[in-house]
Scaffold this active site. Structure first.
Site, short mmCIF file in Angstrom:
data_model
loop_
_atom_site.label_atom_id
_atom_site.label_comp_id
_atom_site.label_asym_id
_atom_site.label_seq_id
_atom_site.Cartn_x
_atom_site.Cartn_y
_atom_site.Cartn_z
N ASP A 406 7.83 6.92 13.31
CA ASP A 406 6.52 7.01 12.67
C ASP A 406 5.86 5.62 12.71
O ASP A 406 6.51 4.63 13.05
CB ASP A 406 6.71 7.48 11.23
N GLU A 409 1.89 3.24 16.19
CA GLU A 409 0.67 3.08 17.01
C GLU A 409 0.50 1.67 17.60
O GLU A 409 -0.10 1.60 18.69
CB GLU A 409 -0.57 3.45 16.16
N ASP A 484 -0.95 12.97 10.46
CA ASP A 484 -1.22 13.28 9.05
C ASP A 484 -2.46 14.16 8.89
O ASP A 484 -3.57 13.67 8.62
CB ASP A 484 -1.38 11.99 8.25
#
Length: 799
Positions: A406, A409, A484
């Site tokens: 997670d 990015e 999300d």
């Protein structure tokens, strides 16, 4: 003919006339008077690569996206020229390179029609601020052209009239039309006049795509740095375009079968007693589930590769007890490593100089869950090797079966842009660069390192990894989810479109946070989302946990029963889903098919968003509005059986379909043979002693497949698999099923139970492998019979 366009556009620079041409086997080199170079590589008859330089030479050719096993080779290559242009001809394509300005036109080699042509073509803008060129390409939009792809954009399935940015971005609670979000997949497919092509702009800088938004008849793409480097794929079938792109960028190996089961996740399940309470409830309520996830609270102060002594004092024992009850444990690992000299992962990374640095020397420091962190440079091979080795304890010693990457990015809190500043430096596998180039591939390289760690320490079993951020080619290493999302009906619709779009972009192993991550769904929304989610390749409920519970039993008994019913359907369909994954792994065929991919010749499909095909033969259409007792949907051409009523509908039109809360619009293609397991509470709970084949009769022919192996491990790569091809034929008073089998795997079951739906005649005789059999012998009743798994020919007749 190339369009005559004024070669002046916002101060941009353009190639001048070609002054030199040379050929080096399958690479053609063109040089212009103003020192622009075009390198045209013929990879296959239907795949060309165009690479431009504005400075007279090319940098080292390197890409993280390209699979080293990608297909190469062509049947025909011929180069000629006339006064106006060079002409490159393969078995599928004719490519014109115009001498006056280096513009390109690509034609179908058979009928000589235009497939794709440059408008302004390649041009560039010198950017002193960026320190390099902004490289640009514009193409003519053909009449009626539509566009698809670009990964997880939460937009309409057809991209025409819209503009997009590719920059991996932590986008909590994104909405419809939010752009950019988590992934950067710069590949799109164009479709016009019944023919499809694809363009993959392999540039990891911040890229942009404009599909006739700025100018009605022009589509363009550009990048804030790097090369104009793109691949052109020709179909003419859209599926062939996606298959060619996926071949170039790769597919994953087969996952363990349990990874296709149902997964349960929440931020956060802790302490151990809470985890056990959740898993016990699944078994008590007989709701199948294969995996339980632990979010960041399982760690000691959010330090990766640690366990909270308070919440999980004996993780090895707990993980084993969960495994004994059929649950595989999946844990989260983020890229941020807490700055703490008492923390051995940080200390080792610091000593070995493995963390990202700013341009003038200091380490890149950013705040994430543990507080201030440094971040490994996953673009360095040594760092990836180190990271892979960190999984030894988690996987080999404690027994964790999957890892969830997670925040990669990479996400950084409390800073503008929510990520690294642009001056951070990366190794980029020996091609040093700034973060502007490495940003979009950072999450991919983290997932790659994680995958290799799991593969090493889970061997001889297969690894399971899931990532949030991705670039083209990331599908080789990992599954993904859409990030999300929000518990709204609109997000249910968005999840459906995102899964289709990712499949169109070579990344099939994907799913959404069922029920929504942010906010709280009601029971109806959760039930409708489960109905959609069980037909996505990755199937997981996940929620933020700050708004209450979101387990299958969190609402009322009616919702619990509906959720159980649909998760059971998924477990019944596991052999079908696994076969679909095999077709993705082996043949590069997407696991989900938007209707336009399924039947591009029917123009009614070009703007359909809700309906999709799961695999090749199951038509799915979610209910995405509250209080619905059904919906209008488009049925593709052909004949389709209503899954619930077995009524046959002829497609090619929109129709109303009833769907109370405990059903959803679901159809099976006539002629299909769908393999089914008995319901299990988890993969491997039962030994399969009989496999069911649901046969949907049609007048005519249809092919189906069934792929089987040991469901884990690598014996399938050594020939120990079973691939059965079913050929169905029906003609009104006779039905024949032929099986062709290959592979060395011997399945655990001895018999097939064959259920025949829609049989138009009363069976008077049955032949198995050309021998007549007694109807009692095969237990023939209600158009159902039992035959040995070894049969190769089954014939039912009316006389």
């Amino acid at each position: 003919m190339i369009l005559n366009t004024e070669l002046e556009y916002k101060g941009d620079l353009f190639p001048s006339s070609i002054i030199e041409y040379k050929k080096d086997v399958d690479v053609l080199h063109f040089t212009t008077a103003n020192n622009v170079k075009l390198q045209l590589t013929v990879l296959r008859d239907s795949v060309l690569r165009f690479r431009y330089s504005t400075v007279g030479k090319f940098n080292k050719d390197f890409s993280y996206a390209i699979d080293k096993n990608a297909s190469r080779g062509y049947n025909h290559l011929e180069i000629s020229d006339d006064e106006e242009k060079y002409i490159v001809t393969t078995a599928k394509l004719i490519c014109h390179i115009y001498k006056v300005d280096l513009r390109i036109s690509i034609l179908d080699a058979i009928d000589k029609t235009i497939i794709c042509q440059d408008e302004l073509g390649f041009h560039w803008e010198e950017s002193y601020e960026l320190g390099g060129d902004i490289v640009k390409m514009s193409k003519v939009a053909q009449n009626g052209e539509s566009y698809y792809g670009l990964g997880d954009k939460p937009e309409h399935i057809n991209l025409k009239g819209r503009r997009f940015e590719n920059w991996a971005t932590d986008s909590y609670a994104y909405g419809k039309n939010t752009d950019p979000i988590y992934k950067a997949i710069p590949f799109y497919t164009g479709l016009h006049n019944g023919k499809s092509y694809g363009i993959f702009f392999d540039n990891s800088f911040r890229t942009y795509f404009d599909f006739c938004q700025e100018r009605r008849n022009v589509t363009s793409f550009w990048a804030a740095g790097g090369e104009m480097n793109y691949y052109f794929f020709y179909g003419p079938k859209m599926e062939d375009v996606v298959v060619s792109y996926t071949d170039l960028t790769g597919t994953p190996e087969l996952p363990p079968l349990w990874a296709l089961g149902y997964h349960q996740c929440k931020w956060s399940y802790y302490p151990e007693s809470k985890v056990k309470e959740i898993t016990k409830k699944f078994r008590d309520l007989k709701i199948p589930c294969d995996a339980i996830y632990l979010d960041i609270d399982y760690m000691e102060g959010f330090r990766c590769f640690t366990w909270s002594k308070e919440y999980f004092p004996e993780p090895k024992r707990m993980v084993k007890e969960l495994a004994d009850d059929g649950f595989k444990t999946v844990v989260i690992i983020d890229p941020g490593i807490k700055i703490d000299m008492e923390y051995d992962v940080f200390r080792e990374g610091l000593e070995k100089d493995y963390f990202c640095k700013r341009a003038d020397g200091p380490y890149m420091k950013g705040k994430v869950w543990p507080g201030e962190c440094y971040f490994p440079d996953f673009t360095r091979p040594k760092v990836r090797e180190w990271w892979a080795g960190l999984f030894k304890e988690l996987i080999e010693d404690i027994g964790v079966k999957g890892v969830w990457n997670d925040m990669n990015e990479p996400a950084v809190m409390d800073v503008p842009g929510k990520s690294f500043p642009p001056d951070v430096r990366h190794d980029y596998d020996g091609n040093p660069c700034s973060h502007q180039k490495a940003h979009n591939i950072y999450g991919m390289q983290m997932a790659r390192a994680t995958y290799h760690g799991l593969k090493r320490f889970n061997y001889p079993k297969r690894p399971f990894v899931i990532t949030r951020s991705a670039y083209s080619g990331t599908q080789r290493y990992t599954s993904t989810w859409m990030g999300d999302n929000v518990a709204t009906w609109e997000h249910l619709q968005i999840a459906n479109i995102q899964a289709q779009r990712l499949a169109l972009s070579g990344f099939s192993f994907a799913g959404s946070d069922i029920g929504g991550f942010a906010e709280q769904p009601n029971g109806e929304l959760y039930a409708r989302w489960i109905q959609l989610g069980v037909f996505h390749p990755f199937c997981r409920t996940h929620s933020s946990g700050d708004h209450g519970d979101q387990e299958p039993w969190a609402f009322d008994d009616e919702i619990t029963d509906i959720v159980r019913k649909f998760i059971e359907i998924r477990y019944e369909l596991l052999p079908y889903l696994y076969t679909t994954f095999y077709q993705y792994y082996h043949d590069n065929v997407p696991m989900l098919k938007s209707l336009v991919l399924f039947d591009q010749e029917d123009t009614q499909t070009h703007y359909r968003t809700d309906e999709f095909i799961c695999g090749n033969q199951i038509l799915v259409c979610p209910i995405n509005e509250p209080n619905s007792k059904g919906r209008r949907m488009y049925i593709p051409r052909g004949e389709w059986y209503n899954y619930w009523t077995k009524e046959v509908i002829t497609g090619g039109k929109e129709t109303w379909v009833d769907a109370d809360l405990d059903t959803m619009p679901l159809f099976v293609k006539a002629g299909a043979i769908i393999p089914k397991f008995p319901v299990q509470q988890y993969v491997g709970e039962k030994e399969i002693t009989q496999l069911t084949l649901d046969v949907y009769y049609k007048d005519g022919k249809e092919d189906s497949e069934l792929y089987e192996d040991a469901n884990d491990g690598y014996d399938y790569t050594k020939g120990r698999y079973s691939l059965k091809k079913f050929n169905f034929a029906g003609n009104g008073d006779k039905m024949i099923i032929r099986i062709h089998k290959r592979g060395l795997f011997n399945t655990s079951y001895d018999t097939f139970k064959i259920n025949i739906h829609g049989l138009p005649f009363k069976v008077k005789s049955i032949k198995v492998d050309n021998e007549y059999v007694d109807l009692k012998e095969v237990k023939f009743k209600n158009n159902s019979l039992v035959v040995t798994k070894l049969f190769t020919n089954l014939q039912l007749k009316a006389d």
